[in-house]
Design a protein around this motif. Structure first.
Motif: not given
Length: 496
Positions: A213-241
């Motif tokens: 994840k820090p590598l993606l953060d440095r590129l300005g890439i946001r992980v909307r949802a990581c399914i299922p590792g360390d996930a939150r319900y709201v993140d998965i509910a919004c994964a379609h965006r």
């Protein structure tokens, strides 16, 4: 039950699977799963597979509607990690008894359990899992969950994957269907952007995703949802965006990736974060997909700069291990994405692969292995314990990399062993993870204990009457330790 049959049929006819596409219509209906052996459900049934995929969603309450033993067999069966909520570590079950089954109290008990969890913990969602018992007696999980959601004002998600319907892999896919039907797309984010991605099939074992994840953060890439590792319900509910997706383990969630692409135009690719080259390729593919989806092309240049920087650091660290490990022989007894990604990673530093299993591997996985090894003789579907032991005891490999089930085969053969499956204690993903993997292999192979355990035991090499012989190195170490502990001298023991 008819709805469950329809879901299973749909999962078997998976057009995203190249192996499945090559079959005729009749063969596709039969699926790829082997029939279960009665009584051998633990660790291999559909319920266990669904629990594996969904339990790492950390802020959700996972309620097992079944007798107590079903939850006891499946709880905490992987080393996934959480950066925050710990609710997923709490075990919830309706604990059905024989009396509940006979008197038809299952649905009422489930409804009451949902209320108790809501009042005590207030989770954003409750996932309800029926098992063989509750599915066979006909408890209507869908109706209970729907009614509880309406009355209590929270998401109650039925996960229809009772153990008897099929294998663990089928349960993985049924869990993806549950997310698709009841969770993904139910909430709208207010911060959607052109650099949002999903990562599917990443379980964050031993915190591996935290190295990526820090590598993606440095590129300005946001992980909307990581399914299922360390996930939150709201993140998965919004994964379609999300704008793009990476599938880490296609055998588990290829159906979820394909259907999200069809419904919300989220293109995906299958990649790996194991090894330097594969990590770099994964970052490039993510950036390219985002550009195709409308992101600024300048991210491609930034990605190459990041890759060059991180590869240089990693290769510098690995240089210290190359003289010690180059030419060492490794036998892998694993499966899935690790069957090819770990192979590629180890060959990058000069380690020889004497064999790798392709258990649970897709057709694409097997083709990658063939391209990497250039020899089909090093590939095996499954190796029996006696064959593993024979290979190791004949010193055809310097170390075995596998899961915990075969560690004792290696130890019996007096061969170093390293866990690379879900029970492992060290993260091996990304650039830093590759360095850690090589470090652990080096520690295992160079451990001085192997020189000692391979020598004959002192009682197996007593001299003939009247003969003398010097002590071996291991005997000397043991003798000195005994002398230091007991206060004796060499004269008290005589010759070895």
């Amino acid at each position: 039950m008819s709805l469950l049959r329809a879901k299973i049929k749909d999962v078997f006819n998976e057009p995203g699977c190249e192996k499945n596409r090559g079959k005729d219509a009749k063969a596709r209906k039969e699926g790829c799963s082997k029939p279960l052996t009665p009584g051998a459900a633990a660790g291999g049934c559909a319920f266990d597979g669904a629990k594996i995929v969904l339990q790492p969603i950390t802020d959700v309450a996972h309620l097992i509607h079944a007798p107590l033993a079903c939850e006891g067999n499946s709880w905490d069966n992987r080393g996934a990690a959480s950066s925050g909520p710990a609710l997923w570590r709490t075990s919830f079950t309706t604990d059905l008894t024989e009396l509940d089954v006979v008197m038809g109290q299952g649905e009422r008990k489930l409804f009451k359990a949902i209320l108790e969890i809501k009042e005590a913990y207030g989770p954003p969602a409750i996932f309800v899992y029926p098992t063989c018992v509750t599915a066979l007696i006909g408890d209507d999980i869908e109706a209970v969950c729907k009614r509880a959601a309406e009355k209590y004002g929270l998401a109650v998600v039925p996960v229809n994957a009772p153990g008897f319907v099929g294998s663990k892999n089928l349960g993985n896919k049924l869990a993806g269907e549950a997310l698709l039907e009841h969770v993904i797309g139910t909430l709208e984010p207010d911060d959607a952007g052109p650099y949002d991605i999903n990562i599917l099939g990443e379980f964050n074992l031993s915190g591996e995703f935290w190295l990526v994840k820090p590598l993606l953060d440095r590129l300005g890439i946001r992980v909307r949802a990581c399914i299922p590792g360390d996930a939150r319900y709201v993140d998965i509910a919004c994964a379609h965006r999300a704008r793009a997706a990476m599938v880490v383990c296609s055998t588990a969630l290829i159906n979820l990736a394909r259907k999200m692409d069809e419904r919300w135009d989220i293109p995906f690719f299958e990649g790996s974060f194991y090894g330097i080259t594969d990590t770099s390729d994964a970052l490039r593919n993510i950036a390219e997909l985002l550009v195709k989806q409308g992101a600024d092309p300048e991210i491609l240049g930034r990605t190459e700069l990041l890759i060059a920087e991180e590869e240089a650091i990693a290769w510098k660290k690995l240089a210290a291990y190359r003289p010690r490990l180059e030419g060492k022989r490794v036998l892998l007894n694993t499966g899935g994405v690790k069957s090819w990604s770990v192979v590629h990673a180890l060959m990058e530093i000069g380690i020889e692969i004497v064999g790798t299993s392709v258990k649970k591997s897709t057709v694409e996985d097997k083709e990658r292995i063939k391209q990497i090894l250039k020899d089909d003789n090093h590939i095996f579907e499954q190796m029996a314990a006696r064959d593993l032991y024979a290979m190791l005891s004949e010193h055809k490999a310097d170390i075995l990399l596998s899961g915990g089930r075969t560690q004792f085969v290696a130890l019996k053969a007096k061969t170093p062993w390293l866990d690379i499956n879900q029970e492992r204690q060290h993260p091996y993903a990304g650039y830093d993870g590759m360095v850690e993997l090589v470090r652990q292999i080096d520690l295992a192979i160079q451990n001085p204990i192997w020189c000692q355990v391979r020598e004959p035991a002192p009682w197996d090499c007593q001299p003939a009457m009247g003969e003398e012989r010097p002590c071996t190195k291991s005997e000397t170490v043991t003798l000195h330790a005994v002398q230091e502990f007991s206060g004796t001298t060499a004269a008290d023991f005589g010759e070895c």
